[in-house]
Write a protein that holds these residues in place. Structure first.
Motif, mmCIF file in Angstrom:
data_model
loop_
_atom_site.group_PDB
_atom_site.id
_atom_site.type_symbol
_atom_site.label_atom_id
_atom_site.label_comp_id
_atom_site.label_asym_id
_atom_site.label_seq_id
_atom_site.Cartn_x
_atom_site.Cartn_y
_atom_site.Cartn_z
ATOM 1 N N PHE B 39 0.872 -1.179 0.000
ATOM 2 C CA PHE B 39 0.000 0.000 0.000
ATOM 3 C C PHE B 39 0.903 1.221 0.000
ATOM 4 O O PHE B 39 1.774 1.350 0.867
ATOM 5 N N ASP B 41 1.263 5.507 -0.454
ATOM 6 C CA ASP B 41 0.705 6.857 -0.457
ATOM 7 C C ASP B 41 1.853 7.807 -0.782
ATOM 8 O O ASP B 41 2.381 8.498 0.086
ATOM 9 N N GLU B 204 -8.023 5.185 9.258
ATOM 10 C CA GLU B 204 -7.892 3.734 9.411
ATOM 11 C C GLU B 204 -9.010 2.986 8.698
ATOM 12 O O GLU B 204 -8.825 1.864 8.237
ATOM 13 N N LEU B 207 -7.915 1.949 5.247
ATOM 14 C CA LEU B 207 -6.982 0.802 5.235
ATOM 15 C C LEU B 207 -7.682 -0.478 5.672
ATOM 16 O O LEU B 207 -7.345 -1.567 5.206
ATOM 17 N N LEU B 211 -7.379 -3.756 3.442
ATOM 18 C CA LEU B 211 -6.691 -4.963 3.925
ATOM 19 C C LEU B 211 -7.651 -6.131 4.101
ATOM 20 O O LEU B 211 -7.292 -7.281 3.825
ATOM 21 N N VAL B 221 2.323 -7.105 4.557
ATOM 22 C CA VAL B 221 1.904 -5.853 3.921
ATOM 23 C C VAL B 221 3.033 -4.837 4.043
ATOM 24 O O VAL B 221 3.496 -4.561 5.148
ATOM 25 N N ASP B 223 4.508 -0.925 3.252
ATOM 26 C CA ASP B 223 4.154 0.462 2.910
ATOM 27 C C ASP B 223 5.449 1.266 2.764
ATOM 28 O O ASP B 223 6.125 1.554 3.748
ATOM 29 N N THR B 230 -0.375 4.372 9.469
ATOM 30 C CA THR B 230 -1.759 3.883 9.432
ATOM 31 C C THR B 230 -1.825 2.469 8.866
ATOM 32 O O THR B 230 -2.536 1.605 9.398
ATOM 33 N N THR B 231 -1.072 2.236 7.804
ATOM 34 C CA THR B 231 -1.079 0.898 7.202
ATOM 35 C C THR B 231 -0.635 -0.151 8.223
ATOM 36 O O THR B 231 -1.261 -1.210 8.357
ATOM 37 N N ALA B 235 -2.935 -3.116 9.814
ATOM 38 C CA ALA B 235 -2.438 -4.470 9.559
ATOM 39 C C ALA B 235 -2.291 -5.233 10.877
ATOM 40 O O ALA B 235 -2.721 -6.392 10.991
ATOM 41 N N TYR B 242 3.412 -6.369 8.974
ATOM 42 C CA TYR B 242 3.677 -5.167 8.183
ATOM 43 C C TYR B 242 5.168 -4.897 8.114
ATOM 44 O O TYR B 242 5.940 -5.334 8.964
#
Lengths: 368, 368
Positions: B39, B41, B204, B207, B211, B221, B223, B230-231, B235, B242
């Motif tokens: 993910f 951003d 959140e 996400l 997810l 996951v 990022d 946040t990811t 997660a 993560y």
DNA sequence: ACAGGAAATGAATCGACGC
DNA sequence: TGCGTCGATTCATTTCCTG
């Protein structure tokens, strides 16, 4: 005289007609800087387009899918770049363009717009109220399409009828996500066999919002992928002139018939609410000259915290500040700017009234 | 044995950690084909000119951080291409990627994704419930951002939890447009001065849906633009592993602290307001996504005779029954039907409250 | 403490015109 | 063309402040 006629003829726009042929060639045959708005719904069948402008791939060593995709993308990019360049040449300096697409093509279109010098103003999401479900359950329901709105260049004075759109939205500023139903029912055009005449006919509600928002009556609207003529039909209804370009004879025929049966709305219906910006400018000094306010009269700030006196030359004088109604208001509030018209009030018959009321009186007189 | 250890060590993923440094370099140092989902951003490359003031003269806190500055489209394209290539190398063959952006950058990102060999599955629109208005009335309210969801290559068997998403949406297939509030209130992280810790913290709830929909428990996951994490937080709450990569130390510190305080499904207590308005359909799953109820939390029936647990996909599980709030209520009561909204209650601060209260809260927000 | 009103704030490519 | 002045413009939500 003959030359004059010729020139005139060469520069005359074929208004309210549908032109046959490839849109790039046709656009290049029209006079530059002559169109106010372009609405385009280009094809996005990337795979089928691969043979149109296929680049020389003789020295390619990879023959896997990735290259295939790339060659296809490259062809699509070239096509996109070419028609966007032709379209940009047609636009008046303050003209604008809308392009609609889906995830298959819209990213390439958006990048090409930027590369060609257009200036993106918004991307607008058409959120379909009743989309086709994803039957296989392998992805999200494809429930929207994306439109990109761009001016010809950065800094151009594009048309945006803010108040009209706000009214369309029950008094709240129009957002970049539009919830509108897809085109079906009686609006969906059928061919002689009763099948849909065009696979991707757009709803008139969508074009209505686009044209109300970004054109004025009498503007020229061009659609290089005219299809069944939704752009033309809504333009005609709204009192705008249209130019359609369409390669397929079958679509042109359907569109011709549709437009012949389309009527313009009443003139009154075409009136939209306008912003204050469009109204004539009234100098504050005029209020003094006309005796609506006396020199020496005291004005009060909206919040009641400050006061200032009117001077004969139309300036104000407060505590240690003098200048225009705007300058004094800004200085007293310690603000970067201030609209003196709505900030200052005066007293009449015991009531406190904004001076903007006097400006409105003058404007009303001017309108007669 | 030593070799084994070395190899293992070199290939071992730094799970549930935040790595410092440039994301491209860090990604290239990790073993290929080892990550299930990315993910991202990335910087949006906003090109802001002067200051912007609200009508009340307050100044808008613009995103003018150095990390968002690029010298040209070409420079941004290079950067995008490089990190997307590094990310693709990391993905397992059936892995996938999400990238979020706005009209400033998303078209370039989408084109780069296609050029790099990714296969776009959907574009998903995050429709903000409470976006910042357009203060000058010159454009549409920028009310959405766009996410692109893509698999590593065409034909890959990406993860898509269709039924879970359908359950989150109260039995209706999940669409490509998601209405969710922006991140503010207690969820918005603050720095030591009480200012926002990061200018663009994502909610959140966003996400959560990503997810739940495109990973399974135990998946990895990653990022590459971790920010305040946040990811990673979502997660961790959902039982995924993560890996975060973040260049700025200040952000890493905030994220470390955040993740240390994050537990599986542990969320702050909600604030219940009783404002009551009208009718739009609110999926029960939204209460879960938005953290108003946490997965694993126990609901009590109105009559106190039954209980059931909330699942991450917005379904309930009771004794030998699972399904929607309505289905489980009906089954437990032996009734042909049941309104789960008035049937189920939850506990907050020792009090038992009907879940319908939460729906009313959401409706109050939605009534725009 | 609580209610009600004021203030703050969020990924923002956010003038026009005259001299 | 550059600069100064006029003057138009906001929605939903949370947090702060006051009585």
């Amino acid at each position: 005289m003959t030359t004059m006629t010729k020139t005139k003829s060469a520069n005359a726009l074929p208004l309210n007609t549908i032109l046959a042929g490839d849109c790039i060639e046709v656009m290049n045959s029209l006079p530059e800087a002559s169109v106010d708005l372009i609405f385009a719904d280009p094809p996005y069948n990337l795979q089928l387009r691969g043979d149109l402008h296929r680049p020389d791939n003789s020295k390619v060593d990879a023959v896997d899918d990735a290259w295939d995709q790339f060659s296809s993308f490259a062809a699509y990019d070239r096509f996109t770049q070419d028609w966007l360049a032709a379209a940009r040449r047609l636009l008046k300096p303050n003209g604008a363009i809308w392009v609609i697409g889906s995830y298959h093509n819209i990213f390439r279109v958006g990048a090409a717009l930027q590369n060609e010098g257009y200036w993106i103003l918004n991307d607008v999401v058409w959120r379909k109220a009743n989309p086709m479900p994803n039957f296989r359950g392998k992805r999200f329901t494809n429930a929207h399409e994306t439109m990109i709105w761009a001016s010809k260049a950065e800094g151009a004075k594009y048309t945006f009828n803010y108040e009209a759109l706000k009214s369309l939205n029950e008094g709240i500023q129009m957002r970049s996500d539009w919830v509108l139903p897809i085109c079906n029912g009686g609006e969906r055009l059928k061919d002689d066999n009763g099948d849909k005449a065009h696979p991707t006919q757009k709803p008139e509600s969508l074009l209505h919002r686009v044209l109300v928002g970004s054109t004025n009556p009498g503007d020229v609207v061009l659609d290089p992928f005219f299809g069944t003529g939704t752009t033309g039909a809504v333009a005609k209804m709204l009192g705008r002139d249209y130019i359609g370009i369409e390669r397929e004879e079958a679509y042109r025929k359907v569109a011709e018939k549709r437009l012949a049966n389309t009527r313009k709305y009443d003139r009154e219906a075409l009136m939209v609410s306008t912003s204050k910006r469009a109204e004539p400018r009234v100098p504050f000094g005029q209020l003094v000259e006309r005796g609506m306010l006396r020199p020496g009269e005291e004005l009060l700030s909206m919040n009641g915290r400050h006061k200032a006196k009117v001077r004969a030359d139309g300036t104000l004088i407060g505590d240690d500040v003098k200048g225009s109604i705007h300058q004094v208001g800004a200085a007293l509030e310690g603000a970067p700017s201030c609209n003196g018209w709505t900030y200052w009030c005066f007293k009449r018959d015991g009531k406190v009234v904004p001076i903007d009321l006097l400006r409105q009186q003058i404007r009303a007189e001017m309108a007669n």
